[in-house]
Write an enzyme that holds these catalytic residues in place. Structure first.
Site, PDB file in Angstrom:
ATOM      1  N   SER A 121      -3.535  33.812 -10.471  1.00 12.16           N
ATOM      2  CA  SER A 121      -3.235  33.050 -11.678  1.00 12.16           C
ATOM      3  C   SER A 121      -2.709  33.947 -12.787  1.00 12.16           C
ATOM      4  O   SER A 121      -2.877  35.165 -12.771  1.00 12.16           O
ATOM      5  CB  SER A 121      -4.495  32.344 -12.177  1.00 12.16           C
ATOM      6  OG  SER A 121      -5.167  31.736 -11.117  1.00 12.16           O
ATOM      7  N   GLN A 122      -2.132  33.283 -13.778  1.00 13.91           N
ATOM      8  CA  GLN A 122      -1.678  33.947 -14.994  1.00 13.91           C
ATOM      9  C   GLN A 122      -2.888  34.550 -15.710  1.00 13.91           C
ATOM     10  O   GLN A 122      -3.904  33.865 -15.849  1.00 13.91           O
ATOM     11  CB  GLN A 122      -1.152  32.809 -15.865  1.00 13.91           C
ATOM     12  CG  GLN A 122       0.082  33.030 -16.599  1.00 13.91           C
ATOM     13  CD  GLN A 122       0.454  31.721 -17.285  1.00 13.91           C
ATOM     14  OE1 GLN A 122       0.419  30.645 -16.666  1.00 13.91           O
ATOM     15  NE2 GLN A 122       0.795  31.804 -18.535  1.00 13.91           N
TER      16      GLN A 122
END
Ligand code: SAH
Length: 223
Positions: free
Chosen positions: A71-72
């Protein structure tokens, strides 16, 4: 320290990149000091392979093995912050992926269990955990939508793959007073990140923000 050329300029060294990384997290609303401290200590580059390692400090999701993504960082930070993990907590993460999120949790809690349906990802994450000396963290191959009954109940549960609704077994494995953070919604449409708090009398649901995660898939993967 020798700078690695990237699109932000050839002279940016590791320390500058880290500062920009932390500044970027703050600008996205990650402000809890303990969360920022943990994210400063765990280097995302340890969890990304090959050509993508160079982009580890950027606030973007990146491909990992088995067709999955890490994920970011700002989303990792916001989810960790919403989970509000406490030092004595026993935590379950569903969706080990690269192991990055679990490693951050391991600095913030007493004990972390992380489950993924891909054996390959669990093995790779385990070896990173070992290299980093993270000993309060166990990665397990399994279908996390059933939780981890043998270690339940949990103070905190974090799900990093999207289900249509919060899985019943996970709700059941949350302690009273416990918090679960998870993305819900149909896999290819907009999903919401929600925070579920288990009360004496039931569950409280709070919608946090729109997100996009890979779907929570039933059963074990072939790899
Ligand atoms: N938290 C990860 C990113 C997760 S990507 C990180 O920090 O890198 C989502 C992960 O959820 C994928 O690795 C996928 O294999 C896993 N997943 C999907 N459905 C699952 C299920 N039912 N049980 C366990 N893991 C699942």
């Amino acid at each position: 320290m020798q700078g690695v050329p990237d699109e932000d300029g050839p002279d940016e060294d590791g320390a500058t990149r880290k500062m920009r990384f932390l500044f970027g997290l703050r600008s996205q609303g990650v402000i809890a000091p303990r969360v920022l401290e943990a994210m400063e200590r765990i280097d995302r580059a340890d969890f990304v392979r090959g050509i993508f390692a160079q982009r580890a400090q950027e606030d973007v999701p990146l491909p990992i093995g088995c067709g999955q993504t890490i994920s970011q960082p700002s989303v990792v930070g916001l989810m960790t912050q919403a989970l509000d993990p406490q030092p004595r907590d026993k935590v379950l993460e569903v969706g080990t992926g690269s192991g990055y999120q679990a490693a951050i949790l391991s600095l913030l809690c007493r004990r972390v269990y992380t489950v993924d349906r891909h054996r390959t990802l669990v093995r790779e994450a385990e070896s990173v955990f070992r290299n980093l000396g993270l000993v309060n963290l166990t990665a397990i191959v399994g279908d996390g939508s059933f939780g981890l009954p043998e270690q339940a109940p949990f103070d905190r549960i974090l799900v990093t793959a999207a289900a249509e609704d919060p899985p019943g077994p996970l709700l059941a494995q949350l302690k009273t007073g416990g918090i679960m953070v998870l993305p819900v919604g149909q896999s290819d449409t907009v999903q919401s990140l929600i925070k579920v708090t288990r009360l004496q009398s039931g569950y409280d649901y709070e919608e946090l923000r729109p997100v996009r995660f890979v779907p929570l898939v039933e059963g074990l993967a072939a790899d």
